[in-house]
Enzyme design. Structure first.
Site, PDB file in Angstrom:
ATOM      1  N   ARG A  55       0.980  -1.215   0.172  1.00 45.28           N
ATOM      2  CA  ARG A  55      -0.101  -0.181   0.008  1.00 45.28           C
ATOM      3  C   ARG A  55       0.901   1.162  -0.215  1.00 45.28           C
ATOM      4  NH1 ARG A  55       1.592   2.330   3.818  1.00 45.28           N
ATOM      5  NH2 ARG A  55       0.296   4.000   3.542  1.00 45.28           N
ATOM      6  N   GLY A  56       0.233   2.462  -0.276  1.00 46.04           N
ATOM      7  CA  GLY A  56       1.030   3.718  -0.505  1.00 46.04           C
ATOM      8  C   GLY A  56       1.004   3.775  -1.703  1.00 46.04           C
ATOM      9  N   ASP A 246      -2.400  10.494  -2.910  1.00 50.09           N
ATOM     10  CA  ASP A 246      -2.827   9.477  -4.018  1.00 50.09           C
ATOM     11  C   ASP A 246      -2.992   9.750  -5.265  1.00 50.09           C
ATOM     12  OD1 ASP A 246      -3.396   8.304  -0.971  1.00 50.09           O
ATOM     13  OD2 ASP A 246      -2.959   6.709  -2.106  1.00 50.09           O
ATOM     14  N   LYS A 257      -5.404   9.741   2.222  1.00 54.93           N
ATOM     15  CA  LYS A 257      -6.322   8.853   3.200  1.00 54.93           C
ATOM     16  C   LYS A 257      -7.401   9.763   3.937  1.00 54.93           C
ATOM     17  CE  LYS A 257      -5.721   5.432   3.971  1.00 54.93           C
ATOM     18  NZ  LYS A 257      -6.784   4.541   3.218  1.00 54.93           N
TER      19      LYS A 257
HETATM   20  O1  MRU Z   1      -4.952   3.220   1.833  1.00 58.94           O
HETATM   21  P1  MRU Z   1      -3.597   3.379   1.826  1.00 58.94           P
HETATM   22  O2  MRU Z   1      -2.929   3.102   3.187  1.00 58.94           O
HETATM   23  O3  MRU Z   1      -3.015   2.769   0.617  1.00 58.94           O
HETATM   24  O4  MRU Z   1      -3.392   4.908   1.717  1.00 58.94           O
HETATM   25  C1  MRU Z   1      -2.459   5.640   1.590  1.00 58.94           C
HETATM   26  C2  MRU Z   1      -2.388   7.058   1.752  1.00 58.94           C
HETATM   27  O5  MRU Z   1      -3.203   7.660   1.980  1.00 58.94           O
HETATM   28  C3  MRU Z   1      -0.905   7.734   1.512  1.00 58.94           C
HETATM   29  O6  MRU Z   1      -0.838   8.896   2.081  1.00 58.94           O
HETATM   30  C4  MRU Z   1      -0.573   8.048   0.094  1.00 58.94           C
HETATM   31  O7  MRU Z   1      -0.704   6.457  -0.621  1.00 58.94           O
HETATM   32  C5  MRU Z   1       0.971   8.554  -0.097  1.00 58.94           C
HETATM   33  S1  MRU Z   1       2.334   7.253   0.160  1.00 58.94           S
HETATM   34  C6  MRU Z   1       3.414   8.219  -0.240  1.00 58.94           C
END
Ligand code: MRU
Length: 360
Positions: A55-56, A246, A257
């Site tokens: 994830r990320g 994202d 998020k």
């Molecule tokens: O649902 P997730 O844990 O994948 O959400 C991730 C985020 O919102 C992060 O802040 C985003 O992907 C940036 S990671 C550098």
């Protein structure tokens, strides 16, 4: 800066020793267990993204790059045409796992372009080009995160308190991360910053991942529940908010998020600068505004059951569980990218950031 072979192995996503599977640290198991998974099948790759084992936004992009190479190894297509058609199907399938982070479709398109641009090549040649591109996506991410960390560090000074939401550290990217990058780079240089990490309901990326990464790096980190951010800001403990992204739309609205937009509203109220930090691979100039970003909805069980010994709500209770929200660009002080810090007006200045590419 030059990226080493160790840098490519040390992130949360990597190519396995025998180069036949994609390796990941299973992020659902942290911080209590460090479990590595080696994935070879499209279905298990899809599940790893869906369940947030990987994830990320940038990490998902890196994963998708390697996934396309590994899946290509298992192709039995006889002609380059059949190979391309089958790889397109696999790319579409992986792309349907999560809709919000643009890095997933960006990396898959990049790999499909490699195949399309080399229509004259044999299948084995295409496979080796896919590997090269996957390593390039990974290497570029390390370089971009390093530059983001450098730019971000210019925005703060020794002793400042930084509030962050979710996890945009090395686990979510490659080296340094995005929102956490300035803190980790500062630490290396003897510039100490204090971090307030929102626990980030419902999947606790802030508690499980951000505070874990920062503790291990020796950073002064304080974990707070999401609803404590206002008080921490009111106390004067926060000099800047650094969050990841994202998908950044062409007008500067951005998805991150769930809960990020609330942090931005609070920061505005308390007069605290609010930054999103992300690589140019997360900026989607084909997406005009935040209205055009598809927000992932997730299983209500994540709210009611997932972290508890017994359910914390009745089975019949309705839940709304969006994974992301969109922060309006009017709440954003600047976007810290690998190509520099972009200030308002974002529609004009983001266009300028990419103008160089169009001239090429
Ligand atoms: O649902 P997730 O844990 O994948 O959400 C991730 C985020 O919102 C992060 O802040 C985003 O992907 C940036 S990671 C550098």
């Amino acid at each position: 800066m030059s990226v080493t072979a160790d840098d490519l192995k040390n992130g949360s996503v990597f190519l396995s020793e025998d180069e036949r599977s994609v390796g990941i640290i299973d992020q659902t198991q942290l911080p209590n267990r460090q479990v590595y998974l080696n994935l070879t099948e499209a279905e298990e790759m899809y599940d790893a993204i869906k369940k947030l084992a990987v994830r990320g936004a940038p990490a998902i992009g890196i994963f998708a790059g390697y996934a396309m190479y590994v899946l290509a190894l298992h192709e039995d297509a006889e002609s380059a045409d059949a190979f391309r058609a089958s790889m397109q199907k696999k790319a579409d399938y992986l792309n349907s796992s999560r809709p919000t982070a643009v890095n997933l479709s960006w990396a898959l398109k990049r790999q499909m372009k490699v195949i399309e641009d080399h229509a004259d090549k044999s299948v084995p040649e295409l496979i080796s080009l896919l590997k090269k591109e996957a390593v390039a996506i990974h290497t570029e991410d390390i370089e971009m995160c390093t530059r983001i960390a450098e730019y971000g560090l210019t925005l703060v000074k020794e002793g400042d308190g930084i509030l962050t939401h979710c996890n945009a550290g090395p686990l979510a990217t490659s080296k340094y991360g995005t929102s956490i990058g300035p803190v980790l780079l500062g630490k290396e240089r003897g510039i100490d910053l204090k971090v307030f990490a929102d626990e980030t309901r419902p999947l606790l990326q802030g508690a499980r991942l951000t505070s874990y990464e920062l503790e291990r790096a020796g950073v002064d980190v304080t974990l707070i529940c999401d609803n404590m951010a206002s008080l921490v800001m009111k106390n004067g403990w926060v000099q800047a908010c650094f969050v990841g992204c994202d998908r950044v739309a062409a007008n500067g609205d951005f998805a991150n998020k769930i809960g990020t937009s609330g942090v931005a509203i609070l920061a505005k109220h308390y007069g605290i600068p609010f930054y999103t930090l992300g690589p140019t691979s997360t900026i989607d100039m084909n997406c005009p505004t935040g209205e055009d970003i598809q927000i992932e909805l997730r299983d209500p069980e994540e709210i009611k059951n997932m972290w508890y010994k017994e359910p914390m709500a009745l089975g019949e209770t309705k839940c709304y569980n969006p994974s992301f929200d969109v922060t309006d660009h009017s709440l954003l002080t600047a976007i810290v990218t690998d190509r520099g810090i972009v200030y308002p007006p974002f529609d004009v200045n983001l266009k300028k950031l990419f103008a160089e590419d169009q001239d090429k």
